[in-house]
Design an enzyme around this catalytic site. Structure first.
Site, PDB file in Angstrom:
ATOM      1  N   ARG A 133       0.849  -1.184   0.000  1.00  0.00           N
ATOM      2  CA  ARG A 133       0.000   0.000   0.000  1.00  0.00           C
ATOM      3  C   ARG A 133       0.889   1.240   0.000  1.00  0.00           C
ATOM      4  O   ARG A 133       1.728   1.402   0.885  1.00  0.00           O
ATOM      5  CB  ARG A 133      -0.903   0.006   1.241  1.00  0.00           C
ATOM      6  CG  ARG A 133      -1.709   1.275   1.408  1.00  0.00           C
ATOM      7  CD  ARG A 133      -2.707   1.189   2.572  1.00  0.00           C
ATOM      8  NE  ARG A 133      -3.428   2.451   2.665  1.00  0.00           N
ATOM      9  CZ  ARG A 133      -3.314   3.300   3.674  1.00  0.00           C
ATOM     10  NH1 ARG A 133      -2.546   3.039   4.710  1.00  0.00           N
ATOM     11  NH2 ARG A 133      -3.993   4.433   3.669  1.00  0.00           N
ATOM     12  N   HIS A 180      -2.985  10.878   0.666  1.00  0.00           N
ATOM     13  CA  HIS A 180      -2.462  10.662   2.025  1.00  0.00           C
ATOM     14  C   HIS A 180      -1.872  12.000   2.469  1.00  0.00           C
ATOM     15  O   HIS A 180      -0.673  12.109   2.738  1.00  0.00           O
ATOM     16  CB  HIS A 180      -1.425   9.532   2.022  1.00  0.00           C
ATOM     17  CG  HIS A 180      -1.153   8.928   3.375  1.00  0.00           C
ATOM     18  ND1 HIS A 180      -1.275   7.573   3.627  1.00  0.00           N
ATOM     19  CD2 HIS A 180      -0.751   9.475   4.536  1.00  0.00           C
ATOM     20  CE1 HIS A 180      -0.951   7.328   4.897  1.00  0.00           C
ATOM     21  NE2 HIS A 180      -0.626   8.458   5.468  1.00  0.00           N
ATOM     22  N   GLU A 226      -7.528   8.585   6.200  1.00  0.00           N
ATOM     23  CA  GLU A 226      -7.796   9.226   7.487  1.00  0.00           C
ATOM     24  C   GLU A 226      -8.344  10.655   7.385  1.00  0.00           C
ATOM     25  O   GLU A 226      -7.683  11.620   7.762  1.00  0.00           O
ATOM     26  CB  GLU A 226      -6.533   9.213   8.358  1.00  0.00           C
ATOM     27  CG  GLU A 226      -5.997   7.821   8.606  1.00  0.00           C
ATOM     28  CD  GLU A 226      -4.869   7.774   9.646  1.00  0.00           C
ATOM     29  OE1 GLU A 226      -4.344   8.847   9.998  1.00  0.00           O
ATOM     30  OE2 GLU A 226      -4.530   6.667  10.090  1.00  0.00           O
ATOM     31  N   ASN A 282      -7.242   2.013  10.053  1.00  0.00           N
ATOM     32  CA  ASN A 282      -5.917   2.098  10.647  1.00  0.00           C
ATOM     33  C   ASN A 282      -6.099   2.077  12.151  1.00  0.00           C
ATOM     34  O   ASN A 282      -6.881   2.858  12.700  1.00  0.00           O
ATOM     35  CB  ASN A 282      -5.209   3.385  10.241  1.00  0.00           C
ATOM     36  CG  ASN A 282      -4.976   3.453   8.738  1.00  0.00           C
ATOM     37  OD1 ASN A 282      -5.061   2.440   8.048  1.00  0.00           O
ATOM     38  ND2 ASN A 282      -4.695   4.645   8.243  1.00  0.00           N
ATOM     39  N   TYR A 316      -4.024   1.927  15.935  1.00  0.00           N
ATOM     40  CA  TYR A 316      -2.786   2.001  16.718  1.00  0.00           C
ATOM     41  C   TYR A 316      -3.024   1.828  18.208  1.00  0.00           C
ATOM     42  O   TYR A 316      -2.238   1.208  18.900  1.00  0.00           O
ATOM     43  CB  TYR A 316      -2.072   3.332  16.452  1.00  0.00           C
ATOM     44  CG  TYR A 316      -1.528   3.396  15.052  1.00  0.00           C
ATOM     45  CD1 TYR A 316      -0.294   2.849  14.755  1.00  0.00           C
ATOM     46  CD2 TYR A 316      -2.274   3.951  14.007  1.00  0.00           C
ATOM     47  CE1 TYR A 316       0.206   2.857  13.463  1.00  0.00           C
ATOM     48  CE2 TYR A 316      -1.782   3.967  12.708  1.00  0.00           C
ATOM     49  CZ  TYR A 316      -0.545   3.425  12.448  1.00  0.00           C
ATOM     50  OH  TYR A 316      -0.054   3.410  11.159  1.00  0.00           O
ATOM     51  N   GLU A 368      -3.395  -0.143   8.258  1.00  0.00           N
ATOM     52  CA  GLU A 368      -2.184   0.298   8.957  1.00  0.00           C
ATOM     53  C   GLU A 368      -2.259  -0.221  10.377  1.00  0.00           C
ATOM     54  O   GLU A 368      -3.300  -0.101  11.034  1.00  0.00           O
ATOM     55  CB  GLU A 368      -2.074   1.828   9.052  1.00  0.00           C
ATOM     56  CG  GLU A 368      -1.655   2.533   7.810  1.00  0.00           C
ATOM     57  CD  GLU A 368      -1.552   4.044   8.003  1.00  0.00           C
ATOM     58  OE1 GLU A 368      -1.303   4.509   9.131  1.00  0.00           O
ATOM     59  OE2 GLU A 368      -1.733   4.756   7.004  1.00  0.00           O
TER      60      GLU A 368
HETATM   61  C1  FCB Z   1      -1.283   7.273  10.628  1.00  0.00           C
HETATM   62  C2  FCB Z   1      -0.850   7.792   9.278  1.00  0.00           C
HETATM   63  C3  FCB Z   1       0.497   7.304   8.826  1.00  0.00           C
HETATM   64  C4  FCB Z   1       1.484   7.241   9.969  1.00  0.00           C
HETATM   65  C5  FCB Z   1       0.889   6.520  11.154  1.00  0.00           C
HETATM   66  C6  FCB Z   1       1.833   6.375  12.317  1.00  0.00           C
HETATM   67  O1  FCB Z   1      -2.192   8.160  11.190  1.00  0.00           O
HETATM   68  O2  FCB Z   1      -1.795   7.436   8.313  1.00  0.00           O
HETATM   69  O3  FCB Z   1       0.934   8.135   7.794  1.00  0.00           O
HETATM   70  O4  FCB Z   1       1.927   8.502  10.282  1.00  0.00           O
HETATM   71  O5  FCB Z   1      -0.265   7.161  11.575  1.00  0.00           O
END
Ligand code: FCB
Length: 459
Positions: A84, A128, A173, A299, A301, A353
């Site tokens: 990607r 992006h 995002e 995405n 985290y 992500e």
């Molecule tokens: C996301 C972004 C990516 C990267 C990660 C850590 O929000 O899409 O570009 O910065 O965080």
């Protein structure tokens, strides 16, 4: 390496599950003026004193633009099914309208053809975050005209590359571009105005829907969708104030995007809360936003914890933190995927992500340089298992991608935060696969070997 190569037997991924790795244009390419590229809002934003933690910019980044072939070999060495990447709009259309830049498009053609020659499926993202500065000068995403400029850009790219890529993501995002770019102003273009942010969010969603319609009408065969950053959002305590604050934050960050895309309406509670900051919506906009898509990417985290008084402290729960100061909560990903499956009717769902920043040390061993990034490896393995848990509970997941292929320009954090599974020495630009890269490679080999095999009894 501690992390297991084979997961618990309950973690059975479908044979056609897509394993991948991700990057984005501004974070890796460098070459800001090469071959006719125009300026992006991130090129400009980096020049604002204090905007980037280490005072850096994207001028060199990983110099990916000049190291394409070697980087393609690194991707191929992982054994991923998919890569990607994003296209820099100002590289292919310097002013964001009018003439396209053939040399810029040729770079992405080499990238796409190079992936295909190596048996890797290209997943292209159109936006992006690196909007042409020329469009920002006319109001950027706050201006409705940018919606139509984006649709024209999408159509041109799809006509040129659509038959050679597996998927096209319109935006990465939208919440980040709207809120971090236009409300808190910590990201480009650095505006601080809530009403503007909400108008930007609406224009991003609208341009997504109209671009999907237009690319389809043009006969584009790639699968079309969007990528959202989502987290489960919970209250810091059981107090009614915290519960209400968490509900509102879930509305602003999750439902504000999911409801229009999949129900054709904005959430009423958030709309009411916004008052005069609610966006201007024209007749037909909501139907356009809800245009059916072929996939949804998310995405993930960390989770979100909300306290009405703003008093919640990330250290309070005792959960381990990444170098970004984000709590490590793999079970939050399972919870999120289950909730999405329950609350909306979804097309095939991908984690587009997932990954973590940690301080890495390059060590010199008899076999050459190595990075023993145990924490990152454990993070990735635990989150893959969390996706497996969601699948075991009935969520039809279609793929998972690691963020990121290599260390890169982490936006307002500059180069200080390393998310890569490949280490980049910013003095020499040498690439060194970390232990997490080697683990993911071996894990994928094991997964691929299982393809087509019957599921073991009880497994
Ligand atoms: C996301 C972004 C990516 C990267 C990660 C850590 O929000 O899409 O570009 O910065 O965080």
């Amino acid at each position: 390496m501690n992390s297991p190569l084979t997961l618990h037997p309950r973690h059975r991924f479908p044979d056609d599950f897509v394993w991948g790795v991700a990057t984005s244009s501004f974070q890796i390419e460098g070459a800001p003026h090469a071959d006719g590229k125009g300026e992006s809002i991130w090129d400009r934003f980096c020049r604002q004193p204090g905007a980037i933690a280490d005072g850096s910019n994207g001028d060199v980044a990983c110099d990916h633009y000049h190291r394409l072939e070697a980087d393609l070999d690194l991707i191929a060495g992982l054994g991923v099914d998919a890569y990607r990447f994003s296209m820099s709009w100002p590289r292919v259309q310097p002013d964001g309208q009018g003439a396209f830049n053939d040399a810029g498009l040729a770079f992405y053609e080499r990238l796409v053809d190079g992936l295909r020659a190596r048996g890797i499926k290209p997943y292209l993202t159109l936006n992006h975050w690196d909007l042409p500065q020329a469009l920002q000068d006319h109001g950027g995403w706050a201006h409705r005209d940018t919606v139509h400029r984006f649709v024209a850009y999408a159509r041109h790219v799809a006509a040129r590359l659509g038959s050679r890529v597996e998927a096209i993501t319109t935006h990465n995002e939208p919440w980040v571009m709207a809120v971090l770019g236009h409300e808190s102003g910590i990201f480009a273009p650095g505006i601080r105005h809530r009403g503007t942010a909400m108008q930007v969010a609406h224009h991003l969603l609208l341009s997504h829907g109209l671009a999907v319609q237009a690319m389809r009408a043009d006969g584009c065969t790639a699968r079309l969708g969007i990528v959202l950053n989502l987290s489960p959002i919970g209250p810091a305590t059981d107090s009614p104030e915290d519960v209400a604050a968490a509900r509102l934050e879930d509305g602003r960050s999750v439902r504000w995007y999911m409801d229009p895309l999949f129900k054709g309406q904005y959430p009423a509670d958030v709309w009411q809360h916004l008052g005069g900051d609610a966006p201007q919506v024209h007749e037909g906009d909501m139907a356009a936003i809800a245009t059916p898509m072929d996939f949804l990417g998310i995405n993930y985290y960390t989770r979100g914890v909300v306290s009405a008084s703003g008093a919640w402290n990330v250290h309070a729960s005792g959960k381990p933190l990444t170098d970004m100061g984000w709590e490590i909560v793999p079970e939050g990903l399972t919870e999120l995927l289950l909730r999405m499956h329950r609350d909306w009717t979804l097309p095939p769902l991908y984690v587009k992500e997932n990954g973590a920043a940690f301080q890495d040390t390059l060590v010199h061993t008899a076999e050459g340089p190595r990075v023993h990034d145990v924490e990152r490896t454990d993070y990735i393995a635990a989150h893959i298992a969390a996706v497996g848990d969601a699948i075991a509970q009935g969520v039809p997941m279609a793929g998972y991608m690691v963020w990121s292929l290599m260390d890169n320009f982490e936006w307002a954090s500059g180069y200080a935060k390393r998310f890569g599974i490949v280490h980049v020495d910013y003095a020499t630009l040498a690439r060194t696969p970390k232990d997490s890269y080697l683990w993911y490679r071996d894990f994928l080999q094991a997964q691929h070997a299982r393809r087509g095999q019957p599921v073991a009894a009880g497994g």
